[in-house]
Scaffold this active site. Structure first.
Site, PDB file in Angstrom:
ATOM      1  N   ASP A   1       0.816  -1.201   0.000  1.00 37.28           N
ATOM      2  CA  ASP A   1       0.000   0.000   0.000  1.00 37.28           C
ATOM      3  C   ASP A   1       0.859   1.265   0.000  1.00 37.28           C
ATOM      4  O   ASP A   1       1.897   1.332   0.660  1.00 37.28           O
ATOM      5  CB  ASP A   1      -0.892  -0.021   1.253  1.00 37.28           C
ATOM      6  CG  ASP A   1      -1.756   1.202   1.393  1.00 37.28           C
ATOM      7  OD1 ASP A   1      -2.646   1.384   0.550  1.00 37.28           O
ATOM      8  OD2 ASP A   1      -1.529   1.987   2.331  1.00 37.28           O
TER       9      ASP A   1
ATOM     10  N   GLU B   1       0.554  -0.404  -5.009  1.00 31.65           N
ATOM     11  CA  GLU B   1      -0.488   0.589  -5.248  1.00 31.65           C
ATOM     12  C   GLU B   1       0.139   1.972  -5.197  1.00 31.65           C
ATOM     13  O   GLU B   1       0.766   2.336  -4.205  1.00 31.65           O
ATOM     14  CB  GLU B   1      -1.572   0.475  -4.173  1.00 31.65           C
ATOM     15  CG  GLU B   1      -2.671   1.503  -4.295  1.00 31.65           C
ATOM     16  CD  GLU B   1      -2.654   2.555  -3.185  1.00 31.65           C
ATOM     17  OE1 GLU B   1      -3.698   3.182  -2.976  1.00 31.65           O
ATOM     18  OE2 GLU B   1      -1.603   2.761  -2.560  1.00 31.65           O
TER      19      GLU B   1
END
Length: 575
Positions: free
Chosen positions: A221, A290
């Site tokens: 993330d 991401e």
């Protein structure tokens, strides 16, 4: 003895070979755990609920599932504020439940990937408390900085003008340590200090813990936030009128985002993951990332190179960020720009929806959502789907008193809850998501007609058309075939997937609001006399399996209703 050696060699080939290609053509299905299926009746999705629905993926032909953070957390930011990286949040179940999930997925030949938050932790993480107290080795696990000075009232002044993605200063004063700590997100999410080797070792231990549990990989993330300028220099402001930056857009993030040191950290984690893979004998463990980027050059750098590998692939948000009706040239250019810029041998990745952005059916219309789903499924590389895309799930209005996640999506200027509403399983109470009268977010009231159970039993439904595409993705043509796109007209876009000696697939989209007449043969070369409909969106009025005559017999071969898509097959080898 000779026969024994032959059997032994065969055993070594079968069980000593690591599959390094499984991920290159997989369907990666994202589950927001709170929203998928409630297994204990408290109104919140959990691991037991997910276990109860594993056959759903088998039926759909999905191979890889990725779940949102399941770790122990105060849930300030839906689990992206992690209090303990090796514990399961009691909201979602127990570690025994997680082990059962892995076991049951393995039985079904499914792979599990998990969301890994490595940029920051929760301020309730014990590491942070120990860092405040300067307890070694945790003293410098986080980014701490002395104040620039003090104002007339004796209040400490932040070290520089850095701002949080959620607005306001990216620095929060800690009275006990008498220093500011840095947070790219909320004050409850202090950033890790990746210049500390001991911190990096901790992250690797977390990787090993979950790899040993049986996960296939991690979605990392917020990776562009990993490193900050070592000199803590002010960011340049985006406009001369801005004197004290407050919003994320008030500054140009040259000192806090996409620093080359971030890629170096990821390369180190990739190298570690490759070492971990050697202990397994089945398939390669992978890392994906991401990161939203306006410039493709930053995205491509996540691949690294043959001699300096970074991610197996980063998520590509080009289609996610398409928030309005676009014409055929837009998609032609956007897709080809991405493919042509990819490093050699890189694996493309496509997605159109996720847990941070409004669903396409909410932004545009239900039919347009399926257009994007078809693009993702038929383009080369990894198809990344968000739960519910297989049934055309869209969001509904949420009252202010029902809001769960308070943080606004900067892109759509709305909250994130609409894209996280419960999955619609059937037409019973709360669409079969939960038997609790009040689920954690409201269920879309259209569940009486849009749900998985109803669509499974309807021949020409989103669900069954998705299954057809899933089956097509297992063909050699879609796995390995070339790609060529076409602008048929202002509102009609299409592309072919071809492989020598195999069938060719022609996917055509009507992006407009009027019926279009498409002469396929006049635009796409080397097509045979007849084409067969392999898949057609439910609103198209076209029948799967029907043969279409050649353009020579009927000049306008294909009649496409507004917001429809069709996949045609040659059924004969490509030239």
């Amino acid at each position: 003895m000779k026969n024994f050696l032959i059997i032994l060699c065969a055993f070594q080939i079968c069980y000593g070979h690591i599959d390094k290609t499984w991920w290159k053509h997989t369907i990666l299905y994202e589950i927001f755990l709170q929203s998928f299926k409630d297994g204990n009746g408290d109104g919140i999705g959990d691991i037991k609920g997910l276990i109860s629905k594993l056959d759903h993926f088998v039926d759909l032909g999905i191979e890889t599932v990725y779940i949102s953070p399941h770790y122990e957390s105060p849930m300030v930011d839906s689990g992206y504020d992690v209090a303990n990286f090796t514990n399961v949040n009691p909201m979602f179940g127990t570690m025994q439940d997680f082990d059962t999930l892995i076991k049951q997925m393995k039985k079904r030949k499914l792979k599990l990937m998990i969301d890994m938050v490595i940029n920051h932790s929760s301020d309730k993480n014990p590491w942070f408390a120990k860092s405040i107290n300067k307890e070694d080795p945790y003293t410098d696990y986080y980014v701490w900085k002395d104040p620039k000075g003090y104002d007339l009232n004796g209040k400490p002044i932040p070290p520089n003008n850095w701002v949080s993605i959620f607005s306001g200063p990216a620095w929060t004063w800690n009275a006990k340590r008498k220093q500011f700590y840095f947070h790219q997100f909320s004050p409850e999410q202090p950033d890790f200090n990746f210049r500390n080797d001991l911190l990096k070792d901790e992250i690797k231990k977390i990787f090993k813990f979950w790899f040993d549990k049986g996960v296939a990989g991690f979605r990392l993330d917020a990776v562009k936030f990993l490193m900050e300028d070592a000199l803590f220099r002010d960011e340049p402001v985006s406009s001369p009128e801005i004197t004290v930056p407050y919003k994320d857009s008030d500054v140009i993030h040259i000192h806090t985002r996409s620093l080359w040191e971030s890629y170096e950290i990821l390369h180190e984690l990739r190298t570690y993951t490759e070492e971990i893979t050697k202990k397994f004998k089945d398939y390669e463990r992978i890392l994906t990332s991401e990161s939203y980027h306006k410039s493709k050059k930053f995205l491509y750098q996540y691949y690294g190179s043959e001699n300096y590998r970074i991610m197996h692939f980063p998520f590509n948000f080009a289609l996610v960020l398409s928030a309005q009706y676009e014409n055929a040239t837009f998609f032609h250019d956007k897709i080809n720009e991405y493919l042509e810029g990819l490093p050699e041998e890189a694996t493309p990745c496509w997605n159109s929806e996720n847990h941070d952005k409004l669903r396409k059916g909410t932004l545009l219309n239900e039919e347009y959502g399926f257009i994007f789903t078809t693009m993702v499924m038929m383009l080369p590389g990894v198809a990344y789907l968000y739960y519910g895309q297989e049934i055309g799930l869209s969001g509904s209005k949420i009252r202010p008193d029902q809001i769960v996640n308070k943080f606004e999506d900067e892109f759509t200027k709305t909250g994130r809850d609409s894209s996280r509403q419960p999955m619609l399983w059937d037409d019973t109470l709360n669409a079969g998501f939960s038997n609790n009268r009040v689920p954690f977010l409201p269920v879309n009231p259209n569940y009486w007609r849009i749900n998985a159970d109803t669509q499974k039993n309807t021949e020409n439904s989103y669900y069954n058309m998705f299954k057809k595409m899933s089956k097509l993705r297992k063909t050699s043509t879609i796995k390995h075939g070339d790609f060529k796109s076409y602008v048929f007209s202002q509102c009609v876009f299409g592309f072919t997937r071809s492989l020598k000696g195999r069938e060719t697939y022609v996917t055509i989209f009507n992006l407009g609001s009027e019926t279009e007449f498409v002469d396929v043969h006049n635009t796409v070369e080397n097509l045979p006399k007849f084409l067969t409909i392999e898949m057609a969106s439910p609103n198209s009025g076209l029948s799967v399996g029907k043969k279409l005559p050649s353009a020579q017999r009927i000049p306008k071969i294909l009649i496409l209703r507004p917001s429809t898509v069709v996949i045609l097959s040659t059924k004969v080898p490509a030239k």
